[in-house]
Design a protein around this motif. Structure first.
Motif, PDB file in Angstrom:
ATOM      1  N   LYS A 112     -65.626 -35.444  -1.533  1.00  0.00           N
ATOM      2  CA  LYS A 112     -66.550 -36.524  -1.171  1.00  0.00           C
ATOM      3  C   LYS A 112     -67.967 -36.015  -0.893  1.00  0.00           C
ATOM      4  O   LYS A 112     -68.950 -36.607  -1.369  1.00  0.00           O
ATOM      5  CB  LYS A 112     -66.004 -37.247   0.065  1.00  0.00           C
ATOM      6  N   ILE A 113     -68.085 -34.908  -0.146  1.00  0.00           N
ATOM      7  CA  ILE A 113     -69.417 -34.479   0.302  1.00  0.00           C
ATOM      8  C   ILE A 113     -69.851 -33.129  -0.278  1.00  0.00           C
ATOM      9  O   ILE A 113     -71.008 -32.733  -0.122  1.00  0.00           O
ATOM     10  CB  ILE A 113     -69.498 -34.418   1.840  1.00  0.00           C
ATOM     11  N   GLY A 114     -68.943 -32.418  -0.935  1.00  0.00           N
ATOM     12  CA  GLY A 114     -69.287 -31.122  -1.495  1.00  0.00           C
ATOM     13  C   GLY A 114     -68.843 -29.974  -0.598  1.00  0.00           C
ATOM     14  O   GLY A 114     -68.789 -30.115   0.631  1.00  0.00           O
ATOM     15  N   GLU A 115     -68.544 -28.854  -1.212  1.00  0.00           N
ATOM     16  CA  GLU A 115     -67.987 -27.720  -0.467  1.00  0.00           C
ATOM     17  C   GLU A 115     -68.961 -27.167   0.566  1.00  0.00           C
ATOM     18  O   GLU A 115     -68.596 -26.938   1.729  1.00  0.00           O
ATOM     19  CB  GLU A 115     -67.573 -26.615  -1.444  1.00  0.00           C
ATOM     20  N   LYS A 116     -70.194 -26.939   0.180  1.00  0.00           N
ATOM     21  CA  LYS A 116     -71.147 -26.338   1.122  1.00  0.00           C
ATOM     22  C   LYS A 116     -71.437 -27.264   2.290  1.00  0.00           C
ATOM     23  O   LYS A 116     -71.588 -26.811   3.437  1.00  0.00           O
ATOM     24  CB  LYS A 116     -72.435 -25.949   0.388  1.00  0.00           C
ATOM     25  N   ASP A 117     -71.526 -28.548   2.026  1.00  0.00           N
ATOM     26  CA  ASP A 117     -71.734 -29.509   3.112  1.00  0.00           C
ATOM     27  C   ASP A 117     -70.538 -29.492   4.059  1.00  0.00           C
ATOM     28  O   ASP A 117     -70.700 -29.472   5.290  1.00  0.00           O
ATOM     29  CB  ASP A 117     -71.940 -30.909   2.538  1.00  0.00           C
TER      30      ASP A 117
ATOM     31  N   CYS B  37     -53.767 -20.642   1.817  1.00  0.00           N
ATOM     32  CA  CYS B  37     -53.885 -20.612   3.274  1.00  0.00           C
ATOM     33  C   CYS B  37     -53.265 -19.375   3.907  1.00  0.00           C
ATOM     34  O   CYS B  37     -53.687 -18.965   4.981  1.00  0.00           O
ATOM     35  CB  CYS B  37     -53.254 -21.867   3.870  1.00  0.00           C
ATOM     36  N   HIS B  38     -52.282 -18.789   3.277  1.00  0.00           N
ATOM     37  CA  HIS B  38     -51.636 -17.611   3.840  1.00  0.00           C
ATOM     38  C   HIS B  38     -52.271 -16.345   3.280  1.00  0.00           C
ATOM     39  O   HIS B  38     -51.620 -15.547   2.617  1.00  0.00           O
ATOM     40  CB  HIS B  38     -50.131 -17.661   3.571  1.00  0.00           C
ATOM     41  N   SER B  39     -53.544 -16.186   3.554  1.00  0.00           N
ATOM     42  CA  SER B  39     -54.301 -15.041   3.077  1.00  0.00           C
ATOM     43  C   SER B  39     -55.385 -14.707   4.092  1.00  0.00           C
ATOM     44  O   SER B  39     -55.764 -15.542   4.927  1.00  0.00           O
ATOM     45  CB  SER B  39     -54.948 -15.337   1.716  1.00  0.00           C
ATOM     46  N   GLU B  40     -55.904 -13.492   4.000  1.00  0.00           N
ATOM     47  CA  GLU B  40     -57.025 -13.066   4.849  1.00  0.00           C
ATOM     48  C   GLU B  40     -58.305 -13.741   4.371  1.00  0.00           C
ATOM     49  O   GLU B  40     -58.535 -13.903   3.171  1.00  0.00           O
ATOM     50  CB  GLU B  40     -57.157 -11.551   4.794  1.00  0.00           C
ATOM     51  N   TYR B  41     -59.163 -14.116   5.318  1.00  0.00           N
ATOM     52  CA  TYR B  41     -60.417 -14.766   4.961  1.00  0.00           C
ATOM     53  C   TYR B  41     -61.477 -14.505   6.029  1.00  0.00           C
ATOM     54  O   TYR B  41     -61.167 -14.060   7.140  1.00  0.00           O
ATOM     55  CB  TYR B  41     -60.230 -16.279   4.804  1.00  0.00           C
ATOM     56  N   TYR B  42     -62.704 -14.789   5.675  1.00  0.00           N
ATOM     57  CA  TYR B  42     -63.788 -14.827   6.662  1.00  0.00           C
ATOM     58  C   TYR B  42     -64.734 -15.941   6.261  1.00  0.00           C
ATOM     59  O   TYR B  42     -64.592 -16.525   5.177  1.00  0.00           O
ATOM     60  CB  TYR B  42     -64.512 -13.477   6.754  1.00  0.00           C
ATOM     61  N   PHE B  43     -65.674 -16.267   7.123  1.00  0.00           N
ATOM     62  CA  PHE B  43     -66.614 -17.348   6.862  1.00  0.00           C
ATOM     63  C   PHE B  43     -67.934 -16.729   6.391  1.00  0.00           C
ATOM     64  O   PHE B  43     -68.703 -16.199   7.190  1.00  0.00           O
ATOM     65  CB  PHE B  43     -66.843 -18.195   8.111  1.00  0.00           C
ATOM     66  N   LYS B  44     -68.173 -16.786   5.102  1.00  0.00           N
ATOM     67  CA  LYS B  44     -69.348 -16.154   4.510  1.00  0.00           C
ATOM     68  C   LYS B  44     -70.574 -17.049   4.677  1.00  0.00           C
ATOM     69  O   LYS B  44     -70.584 -18.207   4.256  1.00  0.00           O
ATOM     70  CB  LYS B  44     -69.097 -15.896   3.014  1.00  0.00           C
TER      71      LYS B  44
ATOM     72  N   VAL C   6     -68.758 -20.517   4.466  1.00  0.00           N
ATOM     73  CA  VAL C   6     -67.767 -20.806   3.429  1.00  0.00           C
ATOM     74  C   VAL C   6     -66.576 -19.856   3.529  1.00  0.00           C
ATOM     75  O   VAL C   6     -66.751 -18.626   3.571  1.00  0.00           O
ATOM     76  CB  VAL C   6     -68.396 -20.702   2.023  1.00  0.00           C
ATOM     77  N   VAL C   7     -65.380 -20.414   3.567  1.00  0.00           N
ATOM     78  CA  VAL C   7     -64.181 -19.585   3.577  1.00  0.00           C
ATOM     79  C   VAL C   7     -64.181 -18.700   2.331  1.00  0.00           C
ATOM     80  O   VAL C   7     -64.353 -19.182   1.204  1.00  0.00           O
ATOM     81  CB  VAL C   7     -62.913 -20.448   3.612  1.00  0.00           C
ATOM     82  N   THR C   8     -64.006 -17.402   2.545  1.00  0.00           N
ATOM     83  CA  THR C   8     -64.072 -16.422   1.462  1.00  0.00           C
ATOM     84  C   THR C   8     -62.995 -15.372   1.668  1.00  0.00           C
ATOM     85  O   THR C   8     -62.795 -14.893   2.782  1.00  0.00           O
ATOM     86  CB  THR C   8     -65.459 -15.743   1.437  1.00  0.00           C
ATOM     87  N   PHE C   9     -62.292 -15.014   0.591  1.00  0.00           N
ATOM     88  CA  PHE C   9     -61.292 -13.949   0.651  1.00  0.00           C
ATOM     89  C   PHE C   9     -61.949 -12.621   0.269  1.00  0.00           C
ATOM     90  O   PHE C   9     -62.578 -12.540  -0.789  1.00  0.00           O
ATOM     91  CB  PHE C   9     -60.142 -14.232  -0.319  1.00  0.00           C
ATOM     92  N   PRO C  10     -61.779 -11.572   1.062  1.00  0.00           N
ATOM     93  CA  PRO C  10     -62.441 -10.281   0.798  1.00  0.00           C
ATOM     94  C   PRO C  10     -61.650  -9.421  -0.178  1.00  0.00           C
ATOM     95  O   PRO C  10     -61.252  -8.300   0.125  1.00  0.00           O
ATOM     96  CB  PRO C  10     -62.476  -9.650   2.193  1.00  0.00           C
TER      97      PRO C  10
END
Length: 500
Positions: free
Chosen positions: A142-147, A212-219, A235-239
């Motif tokens: 509806k609003i876009g990923e970055k929003d 969802c069952h993975s390592e992530y950080y907020f980039k 943005v949720v990001t997998f390293p």
């Protein structure tokens, strides 16, 4: 020869969420037998009860995830965790995960998400909703990923109304498994072992879980809104650019200077592993031999002549006749004993690592108090960062001790080595400042540990209770007005946490 079956253990419901998987074609539900019209389910329909009208067996079994409702206070069980996470939300409140039906409520109720009073307050970003609800892909569309990934967690409170459900993993028109979070697609392509475009039906039976069952950080990601105003999205990001191992992700974070938080006591630049279940699973014997998450966590059931996939996602040992024994010609109790031994070995090394790391943090705090310099402390703090990251990577994926036991023990061994190296360096610094005989204070209970790090637990609880009675109730009313609230998703839910 039968395929090797995945024996995943952990709590009865794994983490923080394996998601709903594939419906078996031709299983005899009314819609599939032609007795009812073809499903008319809206795109990104977040209410699972709507899907359940056409797939009653799958929906009924999914409701069974409500049975996994036990609350286990992990800070009470392992008080060293409070010290390890000093200055980070997990030191406030951390319970073992319950069934998927509780994912949303537990996210809202935990002290970690704080007690916001409006859409612009509170300690957490919007990304903390990401894996808790099918309203997330609906809202992103509806609003876009970055929003979506911009602002505070409370901003979306009136939009995120339903727990993990059908729309998280299925295309509403075809019922095909689908990845609804694009960050997984980007991560797979960056890592390169399995590009998303090459993933087939079997791979999807694990990839929908990997969302969802993975390592992530907020980039931190700059962007401009429709009015041209500069914004920053987390943005949720997998390293995964360098690989899926603990060391590969550690190197990824180090190169970017990424820090989840600065430790309150040691001032170490810390990393917090989330739940790298997929990363550890693919290194184990089941993952390497083509077994998928669904093979063991969502076994095929038969009812009234129809075969269907159970959506009561949980511990395979609770249904061994349908999971492990399909492939393993073994005595069930012997298999249980094997799994328990694996868990015990993991726990033994994990507790040793936690104790050493906690003492290292406290010794570092003492060194700072005595006047140690940043130059003196830097090598020890880097060892603490790496040691705790590796410990966390090994244990945060709750079933990893069975998915990949050799890898888990290897990584825990390296975590202990790093933590010991930190303490050796810190002992030299303490001796230099006349405190070579310093002994860390007592952190043997949750209460002692939280007092030691200066956590105002009672105040946080009272603030949370006011939030739950106030703003939280407003969110529910907003969701009802928008037509996205599903009363069936809350029926029978134990809306409580360890402090209640």
């Amino acid at each position: 020869m039968k395929r090797l079956t995945l024996l995943c253990l952990g709590t009865a419901a794994l983490g923080v969420p394996l998601v709903l998987l594939g419906f078996v074609v031709g299983e005899g539900d009314a819609a599939q037998e032609g007795k009812e019209p073809a499903p008319q389910i809206g795109r990104f329909e977040p209410r699972s009860s709507v899907w359940g009208k056409y797939y009653p067996r799958q929906y009924a079994t999914f409701l069974g995830t409500r049975k996994s409702d036990r609350i286990t206070d992990m800070l009470k069980k392992e008080p060293a965790l409070v010290v390890l996470w000093a200055g980070y939300g997990f030191s406030k409140d951390y319970n073992a995960p319950r069934g998927h039906a509780y994912a949303l409520e537990d996210n809202i109720n935990t002290l970690r998400t704080g007690a916001p009073v409006d859409g612009n307050s509170g300690p957490m970003p919007t990304a903390c909703w990401t894996c808790k609800s099918p309203d997330v892909p609906r809202l992103i569309a509806k609003i876009g990923e970055k929003d979506f990934f911009t602002g505070k967690w409370a901003r979306h409170g009136g939009e995120i109304a339903n727990p993990i459900g059908c729309a998280d993993c299925h295309d509403s028109q075809t019922m095909a498994l689908t990845v609804t979070r694009d960050y997984l697609k980007r991560a797979l392509d960056a890592e390169g072992s399995l590009r998303f475009a090459d993933a087939g039906k079997e791979e999807m039976r694990s990839l929908v879980c990997a969302q969802c069952h993975s390592e992530y950080y907020f980039k931190k990601t700059p962007w401009k809104d429709a009015s041209g105003e500069d914004k920053i999205a987390g943005v949720v990001t997998f390293p995964w650019d360098k690989g899926l191992s603990a060391e590969a992700m550690e190197a990824y974070y180090d190169e970017r200077g990424f820090v989840d938080w600065t430790h309150k006591l040691s001032r170490a630049p810390m990393l917090k592993a989330q739940h790298p279940g997929y990363e550890t699973f693919v290194t184990g014997t089941h993952g390497r031999n083509g077994v998928t998450c669904a093979d063991c966590h969502m076994p095929v059931k038969s009812e009234g002549g129809a075969s269907f996939t159970s959506h009561q996602i949980g511990n395979p040992l609770d249904a061994m006749e349908d999971t492990c024994l399909n492939c393993h010609d073994s005595d069930p109790e012997e298999l249980r004993a094997v799994v328990e031994r694996k868990r015990e070995r993991r726990d033994e090394l994990s507790r040793l690592a936690m104790d050493i790391l906690a003492r290292a943090h406290l010794e570092a705090a003492k060194a700072w108090d005595l006047g140690a310099t940043e130059e003196e402390m830097r090598p020890a703090l880097q060892d603490i960062r790496h040691g705790q990251w590796r410990w966390d990577y090994a244990v945060a994926a709750h079933g990893a001790f069975f998915h990949a036991p050799e890898e888990v023990l290897r990584v825990l061994g390296s975590a202990i080595a790093k933590a010991q190296e930190a303490r050796v360096k810190l002992r030299a610094i303490l001796a230099k400042y006349g405190a070579g005989d310093y002994e860390a204070p007592d952190f043997s209970t949750k209460e002692k540990a939280q007092a030691l790090i200066g956590l105002p637990y009672g105040k946080l609880v009272e603030e949370k209770k006011r939030f739950l009675k106030g703003l939280r109730q407003q969110w529910i009313e907003e969701a009802k007005e928008k037509g996205i609230f599903d009363p069936a998703s809350r029926e029978g839910i134990q809306d409580r946490m360890s402090y209640q």
